[in-house]
Design a protein around this motif. Structure first.
Motif, PDB file in Angstrom:
ATOM      1  N   ASN A 143       0.667  -1.659   0.031  1.00 38.98           N
ATOM      2  CA  ASN A 143       0.300   0.227  -0.151  1.00 38.98           C
ATOM      3  C   ASN A 143       0.948   1.040  -0.267  1.00 38.98           C
ATOM      4  OD1 ASN A 143      -1.783   1.638   0.344  1.00 38.98           O
ATOM      5  ND2 ASN A 143      -3.369   1.412   2.139  1.00 38.98           N
ATOM      6  N   PRO A 144       1.069   1.467  -1.422  1.00 35.74           N
ATOM      7  CA  PRO A 144       2.500   2.634  -1.217  1.00 35.74           C
ATOM      8  C   PRO A 144       2.130   3.738  -0.745  1.00 35.74           C
ATOM      9  CG  PRO A 144       2.287   1.711  -3.276  1.00 35.74           C
ATOM     10  CD  PRO A 144       0.678   0.675  -2.457  1.00 35.74           C
ATOM     11  N   ALA A 145       0.438   4.339  -0.705  1.00 35.53           N
ATOM     12  CA  ALA A 145      -0.054   5.397  -0.365  1.00 35.53           C
ATOM     13  C   ALA A 145       0.175   5.645   1.416  1.00 35.53           C
ATOM     14  CB  ALA A 145      -1.672   5.807  -0.620  1.00 35.53           C
ATOM     15  N   LEU A 146       0.169   4.710   1.756  1.00 34.84           N
ATOM     16  CA  LEU A 146       0.906   4.065   3.487  1.00 34.84           C
ATOM     17  C   LEU A 146       2.333   3.887   4.116  1.00 34.84           C
ATOM     18  CD1 LEU A 146      -3.299   3.162   4.288  1.00 34.84           C
ATOM     19  CD2 LEU A 146      -1.838   5.403   4.564  1.00 34.84           C
ATOM     20  N   ALA A 147       2.321   3.698   2.714  1.00 38.07           N
ATOM     21  CA  ALA A 147       3.985   2.931   3.332  1.00 38.07           C
ATOM     22  C   ALA A 147       5.040   3.975   3.516  1.00 38.07           C
ATOM     23  CB  ALA A 147       4.788   2.379   1.972  1.00 38.07           C
ATOM     24  N   PHE A 189      13.262  -1.511   1.462  1.00 39.49           N
ATOM     25  CA  PHE A 189      12.904  -0.546   1.097  1.00 39.49           C
ATOM     26  C   PHE A 189      11.555  -0.231   1.736  1.00 39.49           C
ATOM     27  CE2 PHE A 189      15.065  -0.802  -3.206  1.00 39.49           C
ATOM     28  CZ  PHE A 189      15.131   0.144  -2.708  1.00 39.49           C
ATOM     29  N   VAL A 190      10.812   0.918   2.070  1.00 38.01           N
ATOM     30  CA  VAL A 190       9.493   1.181   3.088  1.00 38.01           C
ATOM     31  C   VAL A 190       8.376   2.122   2.289  1.00 38.01           C
ATOM     32  CG1 VAL A 190      10.554   0.927   5.425  1.00 38.01           C
ATOM     33  CG2 VAL A 190      10.895   3.241   4.292  1.00 38.01           C
ATOM     34  N   ASP A 191       8.755   1.268   0.946  1.00 39.24           N
ATOM     35  CA  ASP A 191       7.735   2.227   0.052  1.00 39.24           C
ATOM     36  C   ASP A 191       6.667   1.775  -0.736  1.00 39.24           C
ATOM     37  OD1 ASP A 191       9.370   0.443  -1.537  1.00 39.24           O
ATOM     38  OD2 ASP A 191       9.334   1.421  -3.217  1.00 39.24           O
ATOM     39  N   ARG A 192       6.845   0.245  -0.406  1.00 38.85           N
ATOM     40  CA  ARG A 192       5.648  -0.212  -0.210  1.00 38.85           C
ATOM     41  C   ARG A 192       4.676  -0.771   1.117  1.00 38.85           C
ATOM     42  NH1 ARG A 192       7.951  -4.455  -5.107  1.00 38.85           N
ATOM     43  NH2 ARG A 192       8.111  -3.382  -6.334  1.00 38.85           N
ATOM     44  N   ASN A 245      -8.982   0.609  11.389  1.00 39.90           N
ATOM     45  CA  ASN A 245      -8.189   1.134  10.255  1.00 39.90           C
ATOM     46  C   ASN A 245      -8.965   1.546   9.254  1.00 39.90           C
ATOM     47  OD1 ASN A 245      -4.948  -1.118  10.653  1.00 39.90           O
ATOM     48  ND2 ASN A 245      -6.794   0.569  12.206  1.00 39.90           N
ATOM     49  N   ARG A 246      -9.395   3.084   9.166  1.00 37.40           N
ATOM     50  CA  ARG A 246     -10.175   3.346   7.647  1.00 37.40           C
ATOM     51  C   ARG A 246      -9.189   4.344   7.208  1.00 37.40           C
ATOM     52  NH1 ARG A 246     -13.592  -0.764   7.582  1.00 37.40           N
ATOM     53  NH2 ARG A 246     -12.945  -0.815   5.749  1.00 37.40           N
ATOM     54  N   LEU A 247      -7.651   4.522   7.023  1.00 42.15           N
ATOM     55  CA  LEU A 247      -7.205   5.758   6.686  1.00 42.15           C
ATOM     56  C   LEU A 247      -7.060   5.844   5.073  1.00 42.15           C
ATOM     57  CD1 LEU A 247      -3.707   6.212   8.328  1.00 42.15           C
ATOM     58  CD2 LEU A 247      -5.284   7.702   7.798  1.00 42.15           C
ATOM     59  N   ASP A 248      -7.860   3.795   4.169  1.00 44.74           N
ATOM     60  CA  ASP A 248      -7.757   4.406   3.069  1.00 44.74           C
ATOM     61  C   ASP A 248      -9.318   4.767   2.282  1.00 44.74           C
ATOM     62  OD1 ASP A 248      -5.781   2.059   2.197  1.00 44.74           O
ATOM     63  OD2 ASP A 248      -6.574   0.898   2.675  1.00 44.74           O
ATOM     64  N   ASN A 249      -9.782   4.562   3.329  1.00 39.88           N
ATOM     65  CA  ASN A 249     -12.019   5.372   2.803  1.00 39.88           C
ATOM     66  C   ASN A 249     -10.950   7.622   3.201  1.00 39.88           C
ATOM     67  OD1 ASN A 249     -11.505   2.947   4.403  1.00 39.88           O
ATOM     68  ND2 ASN A 249     -14.023   3.031   3.889  1.00 39.88           N
ATOM     69  N   VAL A 250     -10.309   7.834   4.076  1.00 36.22           N
ATOM     70  CA  VAL A 250     -10.266   8.796   4.189  1.00 36.22           C
ATOM     71  C   VAL A 250      -9.418   9.089   3.349  1.00 36.22           C
ATOM     72  CG1 VAL A 250      -9.011  10.330   5.432  1.00 36.22           C
ATOM     73  CG2 VAL A 250     -10.181   8.494   6.959  1.00 36.22           C
ATOM     74  N   LEU A 251      -8.616   8.657   3.073  1.00 36.61           N
ATOM     75  CA  LEU A 251      -7.458   9.146   2.014  1.00 36.61           C
ATOM     76  C   LEU A 251      -8.371   9.161   0.272  1.00 36.61           C
ATOM     77  CD1 LEU A 251      -4.026   7.307   1.918  1.00 36.61           C
ATOM     78  CD2 LEU A 251      -5.128  10.034   2.642  1.00 36.61           C
ATOM     79  N   MET A 271     -14.474   2.542  -4.735  1.00 42.86           N
ATOM     80  CA  MET A 271     -13.107   2.431  -5.309  1.00 42.86           C
ATOM     81  C   MET A 271     -12.314   1.192  -5.872  1.00 42.86           C
ATOM     82  SD  MET A 271     -11.348   3.509  -1.176  1.00 42.86           S
ATOM     83  CE  MET A 271     -13.128   2.398  -0.428  1.00 42.86           C
ATOM     84  N   PHE A 272     -11.471   0.656  -6.677  1.00 44.35           N
ATOM     85  CA  PHE A 272     -11.050  -0.882  -6.998  1.00 44.35           C
ATOM     86  C   PHE A 272      -9.429  -0.910  -5.808  1.00 44.35           C
ATOM     87  CE2 PHE A 272     -13.306   1.363 -10.446  1.00 44.35           C
ATOM     88  CZ  PHE A 272     -14.045   0.212 -11.154  1.00 44.35           C
ATOM     89  N   ASP A 273      -9.720  -1.729  -6.027  1.00 44.18           N
ATOM     90  CA  ASP A 273      -8.201  -2.598  -5.694  1.00 44.18           C
ATOM     91  C   ASP A 273      -6.910  -2.586  -6.542  1.00 44.18           C
ATOM     92  OD1 ASP A 273      -7.781  -4.979  -6.862  1.00 44.18           O
ATOM     93  OD2 ASP A 273      -8.736  -6.205  -5.873  1.00 44.18           O
ATOM     94  N   THR A 274      -5.789  -2.701  -5.746  1.00 40.53           N
ATOM     95  CA  THR A 274      -4.414  -3.386  -6.704  1.00 40.53           C
ATOM     96  C   THR A 274      -4.067  -3.737  -7.803  1.00 40.53           C
ATOM     97  OG1 THR A 274      -3.855  -4.379  -4.983  1.00 40.53           O
ATOM     98  CG2 THR A 274      -3.095  -1.964  -4.529  1.00 40.53           C
ATOM     99  N   ALA A 275      -5.298  -4.901  -7.926  1.00 41.90           N
ATOM    100  CA  ALA A 275      -5.529  -5.955  -8.630  1.00 41.90           C
ATOM    101  C   ALA A 275      -6.415  -5.805 -10.177  1.00 41.90           C
ATOM    102  CB  ALA A 275      -5.145  -7.698  -8.697  1.00 41.90           C
ATOM    103  N   GLY A 276      -7.200  -4.101  -9.910  1.00 38.03           N
ATOM    104  CA  GLY A 276      -8.144  -3.535 -10.610  1.00 38.03           C
ATOM    105  C   GLY A 276      -9.021  -4.371 -10.855  1.00 38.03           C
ATOM    106  N   HIS A 277     -10.011  -4.922  -9.548  1.00 34.01           N
ATOM    107  CA  HIS A 277     -11.141  -5.180  -9.559  1.00 34.01           C
ATOM    108  C   HIS A 277     -11.944  -4.214  -8.411  1.00 34.01           C
ATOM    109  CE1 HIS A 277      -9.197  -9.693 -10.082  1.00 34.01           C
ATOM    110  NE2 HIS A 277      -9.995  -8.892 -11.160  1.00 34.01           N
TER     111      HIS A 277
END
Lengths: 276, 276
Positions: free
Chosen positions: A139-143, A197-200, B149-155, B170-176
């Motif tokens: 999760n790069p946005a939070l990494a 690395f701590v980028d992911r 743990n809802r920082l993804d939703n906040v962002l 929102m989509f996941d990192t696999a495109g779903h």
């Protein structure tokens, strides 16, 4: 039982946090865990710089100011010989329900001073680790940030109640080593250090940064890398870092024993002597 | 400005939460957002069942008991015509610092009653959505739960302040496709509904469960699926669900307009008539 020596919310001693705080509702905030030695916060400016970076990334309008420095220094000065100072900054109280931050939210700062438990023989005997079953999502946005969404760490740390285990090592879902639940990790090959690395995922620990910065003074080189399980076990030596423990060698990961050669000890001595 | 009608912590009105609460420190807890109609909590048992499942998955020793039911029903009875009841359950106060839960921690329950903002013409005119840039990491250990743990939703929700936008997809990192930041989503093809699986990320919404259960009564079939952006835009009709809004048709996602045919409206009418 409780090792809390004091708590301050927005500079006021004691008290709690309103239930509408977004740190509680969403984990919408960040924290720093700092070590206090002889009444002073170690590496204070590095902690505050990381906090400021995290606030910028999350869009939390918190300004690191001398007010905060004064509060932290006063708390540290009230500590016994050593202590742990935890600073939590949340986005503050939500003025309305919902994930989107309201512009009127004022960030809230929460300072807690703890007695520092004795380290015992850890730095000499080395840490025993295990490998967590729980893996970290990429999760790069939070990494890199020390944000308040820490259920992954809680789950990994919950897997074992063996008191001999100092920390649990976490891998990401792609199979790369991240670090411990509360530590960063370095692998030593001759005079070269490698750390994930701590980028992911993972956290850019302040003590990790100190090691990366200071290793040159000892004739060591360091790099960030994508590291696998195989590379972990191929290390000459492995050590952990965090603000509390400094640099601690790893004696064992599961059934695998590591040599405990001189690198971790040299770094530890060097960093302990720094006036910071 | 503030739409809070009441707050209760462990059954006691008012007050705050101690700063050592693990919900605040780590997001170590779960929540439910429930709709109150005519003084009663809608789908209360479904909410409590989901909460119990989440507590079991996180190892939080919270028992859903009649004490809690009584508190929620009493809060609901004090609401005006309609309201929103939010229940947060945390692992309680940490007795020591660190991620591993201590066995002595007692879970804490926090109930807040809000006035329900008017829905306006949303259910007739349909919702405008956008697609979030922020993607969700695949994390099966946390997927499906309404954890803190809802920082993804906040962002994702922070990306736009356009008041015309009801929610961000929102989509996941696999495109779903996963859903909105605060809603689940269904895609309609003729008389078949498809909604994203919630086993890798996302939340298993209570109203999503009601739609999956009730659609047969209207001659509709439903399935969970891995859905792509292409499948979203190929839908005859798309609708959102959550406990507050019930079933709401989607009028537009970005520049793409959807037909607003009868399926969402039929489901909405059917579910509103349920005595639950």
């Amino acid at each position: 039982m409780n090792d809390v020596l004091g708590t301050w919310v927005d500079g006021v001693a004691g008290g709690g946090v309103p239930v509408d705080d977004r740190g509680l509702q969403y984990g919408d905030g960040l924290f720093e865990t700092m070590f206090v030695r002889d009444g002073r916060v170690r590496f204070l400016e590095a902690h505050l710089a990381r906090l400021a970076l995290g606030c910028a990334r999350l869009g939390i309008p918190f300004k690191v100011a001398d007010t905060l420095r004064g509060e932290l220094n006063a708390a540290a000065a009230s500590a016994p010989m050593s202590g742990i100072l935890k600073l939590v900054v949340t986005r503050g109280s939500g003025r309305r329900r919902g994930y989107a931050p309201s512009e009127s939210a004022r960030p809230r700062r929460i300072v807690t001073l703890f007695a520092a438990p004795a380290m015992g023989a850890l730095s000499h005997q080395g840490a025993h680790l295990r490998i967590a079953t729980h893996t970290l999502a990429v999760n790069p946005a939070l990494a890199g940030m020390k944000h308040l969404n820490r259920l992954d760490n809680v789950l990994a740390a919950s897997e074992s109640d063996d008191e001999e285990i100092f920390d649990s090592l976490m891998f990401d879902t792609a199979g790369h080593l991240v670090g411990g639940t509360m530590t960063n990790l370095f692998i030593v090959h001759a005079s070269t250090l490698a750390t994930p690395f701590v980028d992911r995922c993972g956290v850019a620990g302040v003590m990790r940064g100190v090691v990366l910065r200071e290793c040159g003074a000892l004739g060591l080189t360091a790099r960030e890398a994508r590291l696998t399980r195989g590379e972990l076990f191929a290390g000459d030596e492995v050590f952990l870092t965090n603000a509390r423990i400094g640099v601690v060698p790893v004696r064992r990961v599961g059934e695998h024993s590591f040599r405990m050669t001189a690198v971790a000890q040299r770094l530890r001595t060097h960093i302990e002597a720094l006036d910071a």
